[in-house]
Each structure stands twice: as C-alpha cells, then as structure tokens.
Design a protein around this motif. Structure first.
Motif, PDB file in Angstrom:
ATOM      1  N   ASP A   1      40.559  22.332  21.506  1.00  0.00           N
ATOM      2  CA  ASP A   1      41.538  23.401  21.739  1.00  0.00           C
ATOM      3  C   ASP A   1      40.906  24.782  21.571  1.00  0.00           C
ATOM      4  OD1 ASP A   1      44.073  21.708  21.811  1.00  0.00           O
ATOM      5  OD2 ASP A   1      43.163  21.120  19.887  1.00  0.00           O
TER       6      ASP A   1
ATOM      7  N   LYS B   1      40.239  28.063  19.915  1.00  0.00           N
ATOM      8  CA  LYS B   1      40.294  28.325  18.470  1.00  0.00           C
ATOM      9  C   LYS B   1      41.138  29.556  18.134  1.00  0.00           C
ATOM     10  CE  LYS B   1      35.918  26.110  17.428  1.00  0.00           C
ATOM     11  NZ  LYS B   1      35.740  25.634  18.832  1.00  0.00           N
TER      12      LYS B   1
ATOM     13  N   GLY C   1      38.144  21.520  17.370  1.00  0.00           N
ATOM     14  CA  GLY C   1      38.230  20.484  18.392  1.00  0.00           C
ATOM     15  C   GLY C   1      38.068  21.099  19.776  1.00  0.00           C
TER      16      GLY C   1
ATOM     17  N   TYR D   1      40.062  23.738   8.424  1.00  0.00           N
ATOM     18  CA  TYR D   1      40.402  23.804   9.845  1.00  0.00           C
ATOM     19  C   TYR D   1      39.457  22.902  10.621  1.00  0.00           C
ATOM     20  CZ  TYR D   1      43.197  27.784   8.426  1.00  0.00           C
ATOM     21  OH  TYR D   1      44.125  28.575   7.809  1.00  0.00           O
ATOM     22  N   LYS D   2      40.055  22.001  11.356  1.00  0.00           N
ATOM     23  CA  LYS D   2      39.265  21.064  12.140  1.00  0.00           C
ATOM     24  C   LYS D   2      39.072  21.632  13.545  1.00  0.00           C
ATOM     25  CE  LYS D   2      37.879  16.757  13.436  1.00  0.00           C
ATOM     26  NZ  LYS D   2      37.307  17.205  14.707  1.00  0.00           N
TER      27      LYS D   2
ATOM     28  N   ASP E   1      47.626  14.059  14.045  1.00  0.00           N
ATOM     29  CA  ASP E   1      46.237  14.097  14.518  1.00  0.00           C
ATOM     30  C   ASP E   1      45.520  15.406  14.188  1.00  0.00           C
ATOM     31  OD1 ASP E   1      46.351  11.572  15.595  1.00  0.00           O
ATOM     32  OD2 ASP E   1      47.125  12.284  17.537  1.00  0.00           O
ATOM     33  N   ALA E   2      45.771  15.917  13.016  1.00  0.00           N
ATOM     34  CA  ALA E   2      45.118  17.177  12.628  1.00  0.00           C
ATOM     35  C   ALA E   2      43.632  16.952  12.358  1.00  0.00           C
ATOM     36  CB  ALA E   2      45.805  17.752  11.388  1.00  0.00           C
ATOM     37  N   GLY E   3      43.261  15.721  12.076  1.00  0.00           N
ATOM     38  CA  GLY E   3      41.844  15.418  11.811  1.00  0.00           C
ATOM     39  C   GLY E   3      41.581  15.068  10.360  1.00  0.00           C
TER      40      GLY E   3
ATOM     41  N   LYS F   1      44.602  21.660  12.538  1.00  0.00           N
ATOM     42  CA  LYS F   1      43.825  21.723  13.782  1.00  0.00           C
ATOM     43  C   LYS F   1      43.550  23.190  14.071  1.00  0.00           C
ATOM     44  CE  LYS F   1      45.050  18.273  16.912  1.00  0.00           C
ATOM     45  NZ  LYS F   1      45.865  17.807  18.048  1.00  0.00           N
ATOM     46  N   ASN F   2      42.278  23.518  14.293  1.00  0.00           N
ATOM     47  CA  ASN F   2      41.962  24.907  14.601  1.00  0.00           C
ATOM     48  C   ASN F   2      42.304  25.209  16.056  1.00  0.00           C
ATOM     49  OD1 ASN F   2      41.060  27.499  14.671  1.00  0.00           O
ATOM     50  ND2 ASN F   2      38.899  27.013  14.292  1.00  0.00           N
ATOM     51  N   LYS F   3      43.500  25.711  16.253  1.00  0.00           N
ATOM     52  CA  LYS F   3      43.922  26.070  17.614  1.00  0.00           C
ATOM     53  C   LYS F   3      44.911  27.232  17.551  1.00  0.00           C
ATOM     54  CE  LYS F   3      47.926  23.107  17.854  1.00  0.00           C
ATOM     55  NZ  LYS F   3      48.561  21.931  18.366  1.00  0.00           N
TER      56      LYS F   3
END
Ligand SMILES: [Zn+2]
Length: 370
Positions: free
Chosen positions: A347, A349, A345, A342-343, A215-217, A314-316
C-alpha cells in the motif's frame, strides 16, 4: 463525624479505628480527635510504638505539621504499666497500632470494658496488600471504622495500598523488611497501580500482539520481534480469537476456539511457566466476546500487570484514526502499551509527519517492519 458525648453511653467505652494506606492522613485524624477531647478537658493518654520515632522520642509523628505528646512504647506490657498511673484517663489514643502485635486487641477490649474511649490509627494493609494484623481484628470489634484514602501517585484516583519501592522499583513479595544499602520509599497507589512482584512470575513475560485491522501483519511483526530481541529465548505463541470468528467459513490457519475461558487461562499460565516470552496474538476486535459478554479486552486486562502490548498497524494512507482509537481503548483500560509497529507493504505509505503526530498524541514510540 464525632461521636455524641452522651453521659449514658460514655461509660460503656468505645473503640474507633482510623485506617487506610500511608499518606491517607490517619495520624492527623487521630490527633484531631484527641485534641478535641483535650479541649473538652478530658484526660488523654497517647501511645506511639517506638519503632516509629521518626521525629524523636516524644510526640506522634504525622505527615503534616500536627503532632501531640505521646508515650513511646515497645510493647503492650509497657502500655499496661503506663495505664496503672493513668487509670483515670477517659481517652486512649494509639498511633501506628499495626506495630503492636496481637496483644493490643486484648488491651483495647479490656479498656473499652473499663469505659474508656479508645481511638487507634494504623495501616490495614501491608506493602504486599495483605491484611496487616492486628488491624483487621480491631476493625471487627470496633464501634466505628474510618478508612481514609490517599491519592494514587500514578493516576490520582483514590489510593488503596502502600507501594514499597526499592531503588525506585516495586519491591518483591519476599524482599526483607530492612534492605541494607538500598534506597527505599513508599507511595500511595490505587489497585491498578499497586504492584507486588513475585520472583517466580518473572520468567514468562506476555506480549499481546494487537492489530488495528484485519491482516495488519501481526505474524510478521512477531517473527521480527523474536529475531531482534529474543534470540535464544524460549518463546511460544498463543492465538486468541473471539467467539464470533468461529462462525467464519474458513478459519483455516487458526484452529477453532474449542476451549473455555478457564482452559484459556490455564493455557496461558502453563505457557508463562514454560517460556521466557509468550506472544498472544489477538484475532478479531478487542471488544468482541470471548465467552458470554466477556470480551477479549476483559481477558487481556486480567494480565495487566505482567504484560505489554504491541500494536501493529498496516503502514498505509489514512491510518491515523484507526491507530488513535486502538491506543485510546487500550489506554482507558490502563494497559501497558510498549510501542506501535507499522508494517510496510504494497500500500501507499502514510506520511512520516502523520506518524510523528501519532507519537506526539499517544507518547508511544514507533518503528517499521518490512
Ligand atoms: Zn492509580
């Protein structure tokens, strides 16, 4: 290295072939062997096709400083004429033998029968990496073949073929041999970095969309990519997932992999021919099996030369290691990575400094998608 000069076998004649890509030192090796014969007071005759008069009419050109007097010839007939006056020669050297056509095979056979030692040097492969006749024929009837390697100008591994570059770009398969007004040069390249472009393959570009985690986007990034760069272009998305995913209970959104590797290749081939861009979304880890022990990564590598990879993360917080591991794996497989996306969301960042750090380490550009 050298043949033992044995009085009993020397009269039998022999054929030695020195081959390999450009810049592999074929001419130097030919000259070295001819020099040794000369020092041993053997009579030598040397031929060099006149197409190759890069350093004037006399002397064989070699990429080093070494050179040797040679007869500049246009055809095997001319070589025959010269041989009538030099029939007492013990050693015959021929440089750039690939330019002399099939007649040279007959020539070599004949003078080997006469008891001559013949040493030829020439390219075994054309810039298209196809056998360069008549060198393969000469190799098969020879007593000895030395295939020399140059160094790949891209990665430093042993080179396998000569890369033709026109205005700095890999040449097309059917580019004419003489291109007026274009700057042309050659480089030695390994199998991975030797590129022959085909006009009909230009159409569909493959973009592999690879996530660093579940689910990284990927889907959103892909939609964004289409909007931004591929407006009005014909695109298609294929989804590839590992055999392991089939055992998941709810593989709901993605239809099951009910096709084999062969079907998958056909599917990709069809998509490339029908679209400007084909997104291939990878579900599951790169090292997971697709069929047998053949991994998703192995499959991606089949398309190495006509694809680009987009990495989605995922940007986290704490993404550093995951991103670096993915990039490292792809780089070690010599895949062509475009950029990291970087997605953003819900989370928290990651610090921009960390992303900059990744950029410094990987030399990959990055951007964000919301
Ligand atoms: Zn290389």
């Amino acid at each position: 290295m050298e043949f033992q000069i044995n009085k009993n076998i020397v009269s039998m004649g022999s054929l030695e072939v020195i081959t390999g890509s450009m810049f592999s030192g074929k001419s130097e090796e030919l000259i070295r062997r001819l020099r040794r014969a000369k020092y041993a007071k053997q009579k030598i005759v040397v031929f060099s096709p006149s197409i190759d008069n890069r350093y004037g009419e006399k002397g064989i050109y070699s990429h080093g400083k070494e050179s040797l007097e040679a007869y500049s010839v246009n055809s095997v007939n001319q070589m025959e004429e010269i041989m009538t006056e030099n029939i007492d020669a013990q050693v015959i050297g021929i440089d750039e033998v690939q330019f002399l056509g099939e007649d040279v095979v007959r020539f070599c056979k004949k003078y080997v029968e006469y008891g001559k030692r013949i040493i030829v040097a020439g390219l075994d492969l054309s810039f298209r990496a196809e056998p360069y006749h008549p060198v393969p024929e000469l190799m098969s009837i020879s007593d000895r073949v030395d295939k020399l390697n140059a160094i790949c100008t891209v990665c430093g591994k042993p080179a396998y073929a000569s890369q033709r570059l026109i205005n700095g770009e890999p040449a097309y398969y059917d580019d004419p041999l003489v291109m007026v007004g274009a700057s042309e040069n050659y480089e030695a390249r390994c199998r991975r970095h030797h590129i022959v472009k085909h006009k009909e393959e230009e159409k569909g570009k493959i973009l592999f969309v690879i996530g660093t985690e579940i689910d990284a986007g990927k889907k959103e990034v892909e939609e964004n990519y289409r909007e931004k760069f591929l407006k009005g272009k014909k695109c298609e998305t294929l989804i590839i997932k590992s055999r392991i995913n089939e055992f998941e209970e709810n593989a709901s959104e993605v239809s099951k992999n009910d096709f084999s590797l062969v079907d998958l290749r056909n599917k990709v081939g069809k998509a490339i021919s029908e679209n400007d861009c084909v997104f291939i979304r990878i579900i599951g880890g790169l090292l997971l099996p697709l069929e047998g022990y053949y991994s998703i990564l192995d499959f991606i590598c089949e398309y190495r030369k006509k694809s680009e990879i987009v990495i989605v993360a995922k940007n986290k917080k704490g993404l550093l290691n995951q991103v670096l591991l993915t990039v490292d794996l792809l780089k070690k497989s010599d895949l062509n990575i475009g950029k990291i996306i970087y997605k953003n969301g819900n989370d928290e960042k990651e610090h921009e400094e960390v992303l900059e750090e990744i950029k410094d380490i990987t030399h990959l550009e990055y951007e964000f998608v919301n």
